[in-house]
Design a protein around this motif. Structure first.
Motif, PDB file in Angstrom:
ATOM      1  N   UNK A 252       2.483 -11.223   6.901  1.00 34.03           N
ATOM      2  CA  UNK A 252       3.275 -10.528   8.082  1.00 34.03           C
ATOM      3  C   UNK A 252       2.823  -9.392   8.619  1.00 34.03           C
ATOM      4  N   UNK A 253       2.360  -8.356   7.682  1.00 36.76           N
ATOM      5  CA  UNK A 253       1.642  -7.192   8.128  1.00 36.76           C
ATOM      6  C   UNK A 253       0.490  -7.669   9.104  1.00 36.76           C
ATOM      7  N   UNK A 254      -0.377  -8.524   8.655  1.00 35.57           N
ATOM      8  CA  UNK A 254      -1.562  -8.925   9.531  1.00 35.57           C
ATOM      9  C   UNK A 254      -1.284  -9.479  10.689  1.00 35.57           C
ATOM     10  N   UNK A 255      -0.236 -10.450  10.693  1.00 33.18           N
ATOM     11  CA  UNK A 255       0.204 -10.923  11.899  1.00 33.18           C
ATOM     12  C   UNK A 255       0.774  -9.990  13.055  1.00 33.18           C
ATOM     13  N   UNK A 256       1.609  -9.024  12.355  1.00 33.89           N
ATOM     14  CA  UNK A 256       2.246  -8.052  13.253  1.00 33.89           C
ATOM     15  C   UNK A 256       1.300  -7.018  13.736  1.00 33.89           C
ATOM     16  N   UNK A 257       0.288  -6.698  12.971  1.00 29.38           N
ATOM     17  CA  UNK A 257      -0.717  -5.927  13.585  1.00 29.38           C
ATOM     18  C   UNK A 257      -1.749  -6.291  14.377  1.00 29.38           C
ATOM     19  N   UNK A 258      -2.219  -7.701  14.161  1.00 32.02           N
ATOM     20  CA  UNK A 258      -3.362  -8.335  14.644  1.00 32.02           C
ATOM     21  C   UNK A 258      -2.637  -9.205  15.890  1.00 32.02           C
ATOM     22  N   UNK A 259      -1.477  -9.531  15.977  1.00 32.41           N
ATOM     23  CA  UNK A 259      -1.083 -10.489  16.868  1.00 32.41           C
ATOM     24  C   UNK A 259       0.231 -10.118  17.471  1.00 32.41           C
ATOM     25  N   UNK A 260       0.538  -8.810  17.566  1.00 31.95           N
ATOM     26  CA  UNK A 260       1.910  -8.155  17.974  1.00 31.95           C
ATOM     27  C   UNK A 260       3.113  -9.085  17.244  1.00 31.95           C
ATOM     28  N   UNK A 261       2.804  -9.486  16.207  1.00 28.35           N
ATOM     29  CA  UNK A 261       4.137 -10.160  15.562  1.00 28.35           C
ATOM     30  C   UNK A 261       4.171 -11.681  15.859  1.00 28.35           C
ATOM     31  N   UNK A 262       3.099 -11.992  16.864  1.00 27.63           N
ATOM     32  CA  UNK A 262       3.536 -13.489  17.394  1.00 27.63           C
ATOM     33  C   UNK A 262       2.893 -14.618  16.532  1.00 27.63           C
ATOM     34  N   UNK A 263       3.617 -15.229  15.969  1.00 24.69           N
ATOM     35  CA  UNK A 263       2.926 -16.453  15.188  1.00 24.69           C
ATOM     36  C   UNK A 263       2.268 -17.303  16.037  1.00 24.69           C
ATOM     37  N   UNK A 264       2.811 -17.764  17.243  1.00 27.30           N
ATOM     38  CA  UNK A 264       2.060 -18.627  17.948  1.00 27.30           C
ATOM     39  C   UNK A 264       0.572 -18.252  18.298  1.00 27.30           C
TER      40      UNK A 264
END
Length: 121
Positions: A77-89
């Motif tokens: 979740x930290x990675x998705x948040x930091x790298x993709x602005x929290x966007x799972x898509x």
């Protein structure tokens, strides 16, 4: 809270997970026999893990506050948040890239989405 940990911290955590609850002195002995760490190094790494909220040391007894799976979930979740602005898509689009999903992978993802939405039959 960010849960980034290094390889040495992860290896140290694996000792804790396998032996908890464990006396901090015994943990330092195990770290010495496994990694050849001085006692001070073990206590420094232990303190860092406590400050990150991953383990606790109460009266010399060390226990984890997160399982390995829970830690992996937080790190993802930290990675998705930091790298993709929290966007799972956005993460999925980057992960898949220009490759095509197999029908089996696509179906598995659909089933997961349905399960998480509570729409499973």
């Amino acid at each position: 809270m960010a849960y980034s940990i290094g390889d040495q911290e992860k290896a140290f955590l694996e000792i804790i997970w396998k032996n908890e609850p464990i006396n901090s002195g015994k943990l330092a002995e195990m770290a010495f026999s496994t990694f050849k760490w001085k006692k001070s190094t073990s206590y420094t790494v232990l303190k860092r893990l406590c400050l990150k909220g991953i383990v606790q040391n109460e009266n010399g007894t060390v226990t984890s506050t997160l399982s390995e799976k829970e830690l992996d979930t937080h790190k993802s979740r930290d990675f998705v948040g930091e790298s993709f602005g929290g966007s799972l898509p956005a993460f999925i689009a980057a992960f898949v890239g220009s490759e095509k999903l197999s029908k089996a992978d696509a179906e598995e993802i659909r089933e997961m989405i349905d399960r998480f939405l509570g729409e499973e039959e």
